[in-house]
Design a protein around this motif. Structure first.
Motif, PDB file in Angstrom:
ATOM      1  N   SER A   1       0.850  -1.192   0.000  1.00 56.64           N
ATOM      2  CA  SER A   1       0.000   0.000   0.000  1.00 56.64           C
ATOM      3  C   SER A   1       0.882   1.236   0.000  1.00 56.64           C
ATOM      4  N   LEU A   2       0.499   2.227  -0.793  1.00 58.82           N
ATOM      5  CA  LEU A   2       1.309   3.418  -1.018  1.00 58.82           C
ATOM      6  C   LEU A   2       0.530   4.680  -0.679  1.00 58.82           C
ATOM      7  N   LEU A   3       1.119   5.553   0.124  1.00 57.87           N
ATOM      8  CA  LEU A   3       0.561   6.882   0.372  1.00 57.87           C
ATOM      9  C   LEU A   3       1.361   7.873  -0.456  1.00 57.87           C
ATOM     10  N   LEU A   4       0.710   8.486  -1.445  1.00 64.12           N
ATOM     11  CA  LEU A   4       1.366   9.467  -2.303  1.00 64.12           C
ATOM     12  C   LEU A   4       1.204  10.845  -1.680  1.00 64.12           C
ATOM     13  N   ALA A   5       2.320  11.483  -1.345  1.00 59.79           N
ATOM     14  CA  ALA A   5       2.296  12.766  -0.639  1.00 59.79           C
ATOM     15  C   ALA A   5       3.042  13.820  -1.436  1.00 59.79           C
TER      16      ALA A   5
ATOM     17  N   VAL B   1       1.585  19.369  -7.575  1.00 61.90           N
ATOM     18  CA  VAL B   1       1.811  18.034  -8.122  1.00 61.90           C
ATOM     19  C   VAL B   1       0.455  17.332  -8.203  1.00 61.90           C
ATOM     20  N   ASP B   2       0.130  16.775  -9.358  1.00 62.49           N
ATOM     21  CA  ASP B   2      -1.165  16.111  -9.545  1.00 62.49           C
ATOM     22  C   ASP B   2      -1.085  14.695  -8.983  1.00 62.49           C
ATOM     23  N   LYS B   3      -1.289  14.605  -7.689  1.00 61.61           N
ATOM     24  CA  LYS B   3      -1.190  13.310  -7.005  1.00 61.61           C
ATOM     25  C   LYS B   3      -2.279  12.359  -7.448  1.00 61.61           C
ATOM     26  N   ARG B   4      -3.479  12.898  -7.725  1.00 59.57           N
ATOM     27  CA  ARG B   4      -4.567  12.046  -8.193  1.00 59.57           C
ATOM     28  C   ARG B   4      -4.202  11.371  -9.503  1.00 59.57           C
TER      29      ARG B   4
ATOM     30  N   ILE C   1      -2.281  12.385  -0.308  1.00 63.15           N
ATOM     31  CA  ILE C   1      -2.407  13.416   0.710  1.00 63.15           C
ATOM     32  C   ILE C   1      -1.657  14.657   0.249  1.00 63.15           C
ATOM     33  N   ASP C   2      -2.251  15.807   0.510  1.00 67.17           N
ATOM     34  CA  ASP C   2      -1.660  17.101   0.151  1.00 67.17           C
ATOM     35  C   ASP C   2      -0.833  17.600   1.331  1.00 67.17           C
TER      36      ASP C   2
END
Length: 215
Positions: A24-28, A33-36, A167-168
């Motif tokens: 599982s990855l949390l993109l921060a 930055v277009d995390k979505r 997460i922003d």
């Protein structure tokens, strides 16, 4: 790498591109930055190899989410399921609507129903996206958000799925990011650099250095 989860060609470094099932990855990253889009690319990479995809959306309704997903190379077909947790959606083909973003039990029930539908389908694996942790933090305290994400990603781990959330970093402090990251296998930091997006990871068996995502 046949048993690994492929994050797709945008991740050029092989040691980062392939992760173990159950990861599982949390993109921060910051707002620019277009995390979505990165998260949707990781999900779509699985669908291209015959994985099923379930996306829990807190910010976008089902239709705009599917449009964003298709723009990253995903297909709007039977392998895609959406949980519209905006509070404004309605049930439709392959879409389960939840009456409020804070109705976490409703989200869990909708996820369970979607996962049951994959039992009879010819899919290799499953990927679960939650978009986004920031949207939940705007509506409830971080302890409750952490417990929900921990439960969700534990389910991903036990079943051997791939999990992704975003997460922003401008919307919360470092302590909150670190706390929520503990619910995931790895933290994926994203940053803008010379018109591109760079990523580095902590928690994976890979070098912790910045690498450019291919466009």
């Amino acid at each position: 790498m046949s048993d690994a989860c492929d994050l797709g060609p945008s991740v050029s470094a092989e040691e980062l591109r392939y992760v173990s099932p159950g990861t599982s990855l949390l993109l921060a990253g910051p707002p620019d930055v277009d995390k979505r889009a990165v998260a949707l690319e990781f999900l779509a990479a699985g669908q291209r190899r015959a994985d099923g995809v379930v996306t829990i959306s807190v910010e976008l309704g089902a239709q705009p989410l599917v449009a964003a997903y298709r723009s990253t190379g995903g297909a709007d077909d039977e392998r895609l399921r959406v949980i519209d947790a905006t509070g404004f959606g309605s049930d439709a083909d392959r879409v389960a609507a939840v009456d409020s973003p804070t109705n976490l039990s409703g989200v869990g029930s909708a996820l369970g129903r979607h996962l049951e539908q994959y039992v009879t389908m010819n899919t290799r694996g499953l990927r679960v996206g939650h978009l986004s942790a920031t949207a939940l933090l705007e509506r409830m305290d971080r302890g409750r958000v952490y417990k929900f994400l921990r439960t969700l990603m534990d389910r991903v781990d036990r079943a051997g799925y791939l999990g992704v959330s975003t997460i922003d970093t401008a919307a919360c402090n470092e302590q909150t990011v670190a706390m929520l990251a503990d619910a995931f296998s790895a933290l994926v930091e994203l940053r803008p650099r010379d018109g591109a997006t760079e990523m580095r990871t902590s928690g994976l068996d890979a070098p912790r250095s910045w690498t450019t995502l291919a466009t």
